[in-house]
Design a protein around this motif. Structure first.
Motif, mmCIF file in Angstrom:
data_model
loop_
_atom_site.group_PDB
_atom_site.id
_atom_site.type_symbol
_atom_site.label_atom_id
_atom_site.label_comp_id
_atom_site.label_asym_id
_atom_site.label_seq_id
_atom_site.Cartn_x
_atom_site.Cartn_y
_atom_site.Cartn_z
ATOM 1 N N UNK A 123 0.804 -1.210 0.000
ATOM 2 C CA UNK A 123 0.000 0.000 0.000
ATOM 3 C C UNK A 123 0.836 1.258 0.000
ATOM 4 N N UNK A 124 1.911 1.249 0.773
ATOM 5 C CA UNK A 124 2.772 2.417 0.814
ATOM 6 C C UNK A 124 3.495 2.665 -0.500
ATOM 7 N N UNK A 125 3.783 1.597 -1.232
ATOM 8 C CA UNK A 125 4.500 1.743 -2.498
ATOM 9 C C UNK A 125 3.626 2.314 -3.607
ATOM 10 N N UNK A 126 2.347 1.934 -3.636
ATOM 11 C CA UNK A 126 1.518 2.318 -4.782
ATOM 12 C C UNK A 126 0.497 3.396 -4.441
ATOM 13 N N UNK A 127 0.443 3.849 -3.174
ATOM 14 C CA UNK A 127 -0.481 4.928 -2.833
ATOM 15 C C UNK A 127 -0.016 6.245 -3.452
ATOM 16 N N UNK A 128 -0.969 7.045 -3.895
ATOM 17 C CA UNK A 128 -0.706 8.353 -4.507
ATOM 18 C C UNK A 128 0.354 8.252 -5.611
ATOM 19 N N UNK A 129 0.124 7.432 -6.634
ATOM 20 C CA UNK A 129 1.151 7.218 -7.668
ATOM 21 C C UNK A 129 1.423 8.454 -8.518
ATOM 22 N N UNK A 130 0.438 9.372 -8.615
ATOM 23 C CA UNK A 130 0.646 10.559 -9.449
ATOM 24 C C UNK A 130 1.774 11.430 -8.931
ATOM 25 N N UNK A 131 1.956 11.472 -7.608
ATOM 26 C CA UNK A 131 3.033 12.269 -7.021
ATOM 27 C C UNK A 131 4.296 11.449 -6.766
ATOM 28 N N UNK A 132 4.140 10.147 -6.503
ATOM 29 C CA UNK A 132 5.321 9.321 -6.266
ATOM 30 C C UNK A 132 6.024 8.947 -7.565
ATOM 31 N N UNK A 133 5.255 8.741 -8.604
ATOM 32 C CA UNK A 133 5.826 8.342 -9.888
ATOM 33 C C UNK A 133 5.310 9.288 -10.969
ATOM 34 N N UNK A 134 5.760 10.531 -10.949
ATOM 35 C CA UNK A 134 5.207 11.539 -11.871
ATOM 36 C C UNK A 134 5.464 11.232 -13.344
ATOM 37 N N UNK A 135 6.568 10.548 -13.646
ATOM 38 C CA UNK A 135 6.864 10.248 -15.042
ATOM 39 C C UNK A 135 5.843 9.284 -15.638
ATOM 40 N N UNK A 136 5.342 8.368 -14.810
ATOM 41 C CA UNK A 136 4.403 7.363 -15.309
ATOM 42 C C UNK A 136 2.944 7.755 -15.103
ATOM 43 N N UNK A 138 1.943 10.980 -13.561
ATOM 44 C CA UNK A 138 1.771 12.386 -13.221
ATOM 45 C C UNK A 138 0.671 13.068 -13.999
ATOM 46 N N UNK A 139 0.382 12.594 -15.201
ATOM 47 C CA UNK A 139 -0.654 13.213 -16.026
ATOM 48 C C UNK A 139 -1.993 12.495 -15.949
ATOM 49 N N UNK A 140 -2.099 11.510 -15.062
ATOM 50 C CA UNK A 140 -3.339 10.739 -14.941
ATOM 51 C C UNK A 140 -4.355 11.523 -14.121
ATOM 52 N N UNK A 141 -5.442 11.945 -14.749
ATOM 53 C CA UNK A 141 -6.485 12.668 -14.016
ATOM 54 C C UNK A 141 -7.189 11.766 -13.015
ATOM 55 N N UNK A 142 -7.234 10.457 -13.308
ATOM 56 C CA UNK A 142 -7.884 9.509 -12.401
ATOM 57 C C UNK A 142 -7.152 9.447 -11.060
ATOM 58 N N UNK A 143 -5.819 9.250 -11.103
ATOM 59 C CA UNK A 143 -5.050 9.146 -9.861
ATOM 60 C C UNK A 143 -4.847 10.503 -9.195
ATOM 61 N N UNK A 144 -4.974 11.587 -9.930
ATOM 62 C CA UNK A 144 -4.950 12.900 -9.298
ATOM 63 C C UNK A 144 -6.227 13.157 -8.517
ATOM 64 N N UNK A 145 -7.347 12.628 -9.010
ATOM 65 C CA UNK A 145 -8.616 12.802 -8.302
ATOM 66 C C UNK A 145 -8.774 11.801 -7.178
ATOM 67 N N UNK A 146 -8.319 10.557 -7.399
ATOM 68 C CA UNK A 146 -8.422 9.501 -6.379
ATOM 69 C C UNK A 146 -7.014 8.977 -6.083
ATOM 70 N N UNK A 147 -6.224 9.719 -5.322
ATOM 71 C CA UNK A 147 -4.812 9.344 -5.127
ATOM 72 C C UNK A 147 -4.618 8.050 -4.346
ATOM 73 N N UNK A 148 -5.602 7.664 -3.514
ATOM 74 C CA UNK A 148 -5.417 6.478 -2.674
ATOM 75 C C UNK A 148 -6.294 5.314 -3.123
ATOM 76 N N UNK A 149 -6.682 5.342 -4.400
ATOM 77 C CA UNK A 149 -7.492 4.245 -4.934
ATOM 78 C C UNK A 149 -6.648 3.048 -5.347
ATOM 79 N N UNK A 150 -5.383 3.273 -5.685
ATOM 80 C CA UNK A 150 -4.539 2.184 -6.208
ATOM 81 C C UNK A 150 -4.393 1.020 -5.231
#
Length: 509
Positions: A123-136, A138-150
């Motif tokens: 959970x700690x590795x994949x939570x908020x992926x838009x900010x932790x892994x911006x290259x992959x 960072x442009x995902x509107x889904x993970x920007x809106x739901x950062x802890x869904x992963x």
């Protein structure tokens, strides 16, 4: 996640505690209902329904965008979180042999330990992926809106095959539901048939038992042996018809011994979970500039030193402790309990809890950082050892205190509710005492409070005794409404679930 809802840093701890307490409180409200449902509709249906509820509420929590929605999702998860007691019930019915119970009941804590290590790490590795892994991402509107869904989507990917395997291959263990047609098992056999030479693989005669009794009344397990024609010969004995099974009454659930077991079970949950909550706080708490022992012996209880460990260091120690716990759970626990007995192991462990909790804060007084961490790790491993013995032993005694298999699900539901109360009260009291202790200049105070909780957990054990079937059968005779002439064996025999019941052979473990 709580911080992402706009909660200030000062209120994160409070709302995290409220979020956890909402789950435990709602679980307390419905655990008995889940247990009664398993006694009425069957273990398999109830377990699958509970898994489905947990999957849905996990997704709700991951997609929460406000604090109120997160609290509601956790409360709903508690309302649907009655599976723990039902799984313990099914385990007891799958493994009725007394000598196999310690190993069987050690599997659940072992799996829990593995999940407790892998789950937070994943959970700690994949939570908020838009900010932790911006290259992959960072442009995902889904993970920007739901950062802890992963993390919760990943959990859902685990739930789906779990529910499928349960539907296809889990056998019903409730004696009154074993004659019913199970579409899932038939489909599972059809899927496995091409992979097996024996087309009767997994077939089960629910109305009959594979355990018999010899003429002297001693338990005699009879296993299937393949013949030259590829078939199995069984020595079968007809089980007791449902009409002769003890009728459900709350008096049959709350016998004197089951009440003592439930009290001890709740107190164990209270002090054990309070320790689990406070230990990371103590490990992260900073050290004071002045060593307490430099001012003399009178200040040994007046210090606020923690271990000042980083989050990564805390995670490393917890992982090492979990790995050691897995070994202890599966290697040390079964042979020790088999040799010494369930109740003696539980009594010794309950007394040791008291001294362990009182010792925890004083490890922070060791001057050397390396020696200090080594001492703390030794304490953590010793506590894990005590927990490895306490929970399964308590569960075995509680299971064997049931007066009838028909009330076992309800009894475990009551145990889940009792533990939920302990998990709510213990951390709340421990957190409050930690705050009071720091204001008084003593970090020892909360740990002494947890030690006093453990003292309360020792007291019921003096009235606890192993349930002998002769005594249990006497209770059943007293509760029956007909005038059957029932012969009660005087000699010591096996516990409740070692009697001949349909579908209770040990082959399904």
């Amino acid at each position: 996640m709580i911080e992402s809802f706009g909660v200030s840093s000062d209120g994160i701890g409070k709302w995290t505690g409220i979020c956890a307490a909402s789950f435990s409180f709602c679980q307390f409200l419905t655990a008995i209902t889940w247990g009664r449902a398993s006694d009425r509709f069957g273990r398999k249906r109830t377990i699958l329904a509970g898994l489905l509820c947990t999957m849905i509420t996990s997704l709700m929590f991951g997609f929460s965008t406000t604090l109120s929605l997160a609290l509601i999702s956790r409360a709903l998860a508690g309302l649907g979180g009655g599976n723990g007691g039902i799984i313990r019930t099914a385990t007891a019915e799958l493994v009725p042999q007394k000598d196999l119970q310690p190993r069987a009941f050690s599997i659940m804590p072992l799996v829990w330990t593995i999940g407790s290590m892998v789950g937070p790490a994943m959970g700690g590795m994949i939570a908020d992926p838009a900010h932790k892994y911006p290259l992959s991402f960072g442009s995902s509107s889904f993970f920007l809106r739901f950062p802890y869904s992963a993390p919760n989507l990943a959990t859902c990917c685990l739930f789906v095959p779990t529910i499928a395997v349960g539907f296809l291959f889990l056998r019903e263990t409730l004696h009154t539901s074993q004659n019913e047609n199970d579409v899932g098992l038939h489909l599972g056999r059809a899927l496995l048939r091409p992979c097996s030479r024996q087309i009767n693989l997994g077939q089960h005669q629910p109305s009959e038992s594979v355990s018999g009794f010899n003429q002297q009344g001693a338990h005699q397990a009879v296993y299937e042996r393949p013949t030259e024609h590829g078939r199995a010969r069984n020595s079968l004995q007809k089980s007791e018809p449902p009409s002769q099974l003890q009728q459900f009454t709350w008096k049959s659930v709350f016998t004197s011994q089951s009440q003592i077991n439930l009290l001890q079970y709740g107190l164990l949950a209270m002090h054990s979970v309070a320790y689990d909550q406070l230990l990371p706080v103590l490990m992260h708490h900073p050290r004071s500039s002045t060593a307490p022992m430099s001012h003399g012996r009178q200040n040994w209880f007046l210090f606020t030193d923690g271990f000042a460990m980083s989050s990564s260091r805390i995670g490393l120690l917890l992982m090492v402790n979990g790995m050691v716990g897995m070994v202890l759970q599966f290697v040390v626990f079964p042979p020790t309990v088999k040799k010494l007995g369930v109740l003696p192991c539980l009594r010794v462990g309950a007394i040791a809890f008291v001294f362990l909790y009182a010792l925890v804060p004083f490890a922070a007084l060791i001057p050397s950082a390396t020696a200090r961490e080594a001492a703390l790790l030794a304490i953590m491993i010793f506590k894990t050892l005590l927990t490895v013995f306490a929970w399964p032993c308590s569960t075995i005694l509680l299971t064997n205190s049931a007066t009838s298999p028909g009330i076992l699900g309800t009894l475990n539901g009551v145990a889940t509710s009792t533990a939920a109360i302990g998990r709510t009260v213990g951390p709340a009291m421990g957190g409050a005492m930690f705050t009071i202790g720091l204001s008084k200049g003593s970090i020892v105070l909360p740990w002494l409070a947890i030690a006093m909780m453990a003292v309360l957990g020792v007291i019921p054990l003096f009235w606890l005794r192993p349930i002998r079937p002769s005594a249990r059968k006497s209770e059943e005779v007293a509760n029956r409404h007909d005038n059957e002439d029932i012969r009660v064996e005087d000699e010591e025999t096996e516990p409740l679930l070692t009697s001949s019941k349909p579908g209770t052979d040990g082959r399904h473990l």
